[in-house]
Design an enzyme around this catalytic site. Structure first.
Site, short mmCIF file in Angstrom:
data_model
loop_
_atom_site.label_atom_id
_atom_site.label_comp_id
_atom_site.label_asym_id
_atom_site.label_seq_id
_atom_site.Cartn_x
_atom_site.Cartn_y
_atom_site.Cartn_z
N ALA A 11 0.86 -1.27 -0.06
CA ALA A 11 -0.09 0.01 -0.13
C ALA A 11 0.94 1.30 -0.04
O ALA A 11 0.49 2.41 0.56
CB ALA A 11 -0.97 0.10 1.30
N GLY A 12 2.05 1.17 -0.53
CA GLY A 12 2.73 2.56 -0.80
C GLY A 12 2.16 3.35 -1.77
O GLY A 12 1.18 3.34 -2.12
N ASN A 13 3.29 3.87 -2.76
CA ASN A 13 2.71 4.89 -3.46
C ASN A 13 2.13 4.30 -4.72
O ASN A 13 1.16 4.78 -5.22
CB ASN A 13 3.98 5.75 -4.14
CG ASN A 13 4.21 6.66 -3.02
OD1 ASN A 13 3.63 7.29 -2.35
ND2 ASN A 13 5.55 7.10 -3.35
N ILE A 14 2.71 3.18 -5.18
CA ILE A 14 1.94 2.53 -6.39
C ILE A 14 0.45 1.81 -5.80
O ILE A 14 -0.35 2.04 -6.67
CB ILE A 14 2.70 1.41 -7.12
CG1 ILE A 14 4.05 2.18 -7.60
CG2 ILE A 14 2.09 0.91 -8.35
CD1 ILE A 14 5.02 1.14 -8.27
N ASP A 34 -1.05 -4.51 3.54
CA ASP A 34 0.07 -4.18 3.50
C ASP A 34 0.73 -4.54 5.26
O ASP A 34 -0.12 -4.80 6.15
CB ASP A 34 0.62 -2.62 3.56
CG ASP A 34 1.86 -2.08 3.30
OD1 ASP A 34 2.23 -1.65 2.06
OD2 ASP A 34 2.87 -2.36 4.06
N ARG A 83 13.73 1.39 -5.68
CA ARG A 83 14.95 1.61 -5.67
C ARG A 83 15.18 3.52 -5.26
O ARG A 83 14.36 4.08 -5.43
CB ARG A 83 15.59 1.47 -7.01
CG ARG A 83 14.99 2.17 -8.38
CD ARG A 83 15.91 1.46 -9.65
NE ARG A 83 15.28 1.88 -10.76
CZ ARG A 83 15.88 2.36 -11.97
NH1 ARG A 83 17.12 2.37 -11.96
NH2 ARG A 83 15.23 2.52 -12.95
N ILE A 119 4.46 -5.98 -9.85
CA ILE A 119 5.14 -4.59 -10.32
C ILE A 119 6.49 -4.67 -9.64
O ILE A 119 7.37 -3.90 -10.06
CB ILE A 119 4.23 -3.46 -9.97
CG1 ILE A 119 3.05 -3.73 -10.66
CG2 ILE A 119 4.99 -2.32 -10.19
CD1 ILE A 119 1.94 -2.54 -10.43
N ASN A 121 10.21 -4.87 -8.40
CA ASN A 121 11.43 -4.95 -9.17
C ASN A 121 12.54 -5.93 -8.33
O ASN A 121 12.47 -5.96 -7.22
CB ASN A 121 12.05 -3.61 -9.36
CG ASN A 121 11.06 -3.14 -10.62
OD1 ASN A 121 11.46 -3.70 -11.71
ND2 ASN A 121 11.16 -1.70 -10.59
N HIS A 176 13.11 -5.80 -17.96
CA HIS A 176 12.74 -4.43 -17.64
C HIS A 176 13.90 -3.86 -17.06
O HIS A 176 14.00 -3.67 -15.83
CB HIS A 176 11.59 -4.55 -16.36
CG HIS A 176 11.38 -3.13 -16.07
ND1 HIS A 176 10.83 -2.05 -16.78
CD2 HIS A 176 11.07 -2.61 -14.76
CE1 HIS A 176 10.64 -1.04 -16.28
NE2 HIS A 176 10.48 -1.31 -14.97
C1 PYR Z 1 9.94 2.03 -13.34
O1 PYR Z 1 9.59 3.32 -13.14
O2 PYR Z 1 10.59 1.72 -14.49
C2 PYR Z 1 9.81 1.06 -12.23
O3 PYR Z 1 10.34 0.01 -12.68
C3 PYR Z 1 9.14 1.37 -11.26
#
Ligand code: PYR
Length: 320
Positions: A11-14, A34, A83, A119, A121, A176
């Site tokens: 439940a953070g920003n995303i 969360d 990150r 989502i 990373n 990614h």
């Molecule tokens: C990006 O902004 O590309 C991420 O992986 C969150």
């Protein structure tokens, strides 16, 4: 007919942005989960209190026990740490792998029939680990990254060509990471391929090359600006589009990190490719023809994903 249930793990920003968008689009009832007690409940209540003015009906709740996600139709996972400036997505491997192991167990227990979008990373390895930890069929777990990277590419192209973002179609293949492969040949404006637009004098190859490079570093550009974390509006918007295609059986063609079983010469890895998302999850992988240069870039990107996957397996024997 009762509403569909969308569970957001993290439940953070995303997570908060996902909840808001899912509400605005009336995709269903929403539960935010969360481990930081109070945050999911607070965000759920705040968004619920916006619904009378925004004009949407959805039940929003928050919880810190995995039982909150029970019976979810869609689960979107953002749990883990983002990150910070100076970090690559790969630097998150160790800490987020441990988080994903727990999330996978929670999904396995409480939402085994869900369509799951990851989502967290480093994306391509985290979605692989989530599939392993949850045991869900590979076509029901995908990674959100291609949609985000392609959206960045489309936006930069629309700005450069001074046309509506709606008329720019493009996609980004591969992992990614900074060696992702924005596809120039398959990018179009209202059906006209980008190389033709260069020939028509609408832009130059050098400017397209710069846009490709900016797209590759798109996430890092945001991290550098924010200084306190990574992007969230665009990642959340991309994941909601994927959830919507599943829930409404739209069968949109979307670039996603999908499990490959020989397509593109890749076996047993999640990598970004165009797929059809419908009521059965990932219904089809679109295997486009790559030229020699594109294939070399794609293979380099896949090799980076594979190296990181081996590092993940070495870190946690449960994934070996
Ligand atoms: C990006 O902004 O590309 C991420 O992986 C969150």
């Amino acid at each position: 007919m009762s509403r569909r249930k969308i569970a957001l793990i993290g439940a953070g920003n995303i997570g908060g942005t996902l909840a808001h968008l899912a509400g605005l689009k009336e995709l269903g009832d929403i539960v935010l989960f969360d481990i930081v007690d109070g945050v999911p409940q607070g965000k759920a209540l705040d968004i619920a209190q916006s619904s009378p003015v925004a004009g949407f009906d959805a039940k929003l709740t928050g919880g810190s026990d995995y039982s909150a996600i029970e019976g979810a139709d869609v689960v979107i996972v953002t749990a883990g740490v983002p990150r910070q400036p100076g970090m690559s997505r790969d630097d998150l491997l160790s800490v987020n792998l441990g988080v994903i192991a727990k999330v996978g167990a929670g999904i396995k227990r409480y939402a085994p029939n869900a369509f799951v979008i990851c989502i967290t990373n480093p994306l391509d390895v985290m979605v692989w680990a989530l599939q392993k930890a949850s045991g869900l069929p590979t076509q029901r777990i995908v990674g959100m990254a291609g949609m985000l990277d392609s959206s960045r590419f489309r936006y930069f192209l629309a700005e450069e060509l001074n046309v509506s973002v709606e008329d720019v179609s493009a996609f980004v293949l591969g992992g990614h990471g900074d060696d992702m492969v924005p596809s120039v040949r398959y990018s179009t404006v209202a059906g006209v391929p980008l190389p033709d637009l260069v020939a028509m004098g609408w832009t130059t190859q050098a400017r397209i090359d710069a846009i490709v490079e900016r797209t590759r570093k798109g996430g890092g550009e945001i991290v550098g600006l924010l200084k306190t974390g990574s992007a969230y509006y665009a990642p959340a918007t991309a994941a909601i589009a994927m959830a919507e295609s599943y829930l409404k059986d739209k069968r949109r063609v979307m670039p996603c990190a999908a499990y490959l079983t020989g397509q593109y010469g890749v076996n047993g890895l999640y990598v970004g490719v165009p797929v059809v998302i419908g009521a059965n999850g990932v219904e089809r992988v679109m295997e486009i023809k790559l030229d020699a240069a594109e294939r070399a870039m794609f293979q380099k990107s896949v090799a980076s994903v594979r190296t990181l996957l081996e590092a993940a397996k070495a870190l946690d024997p449960a994934f070996a």
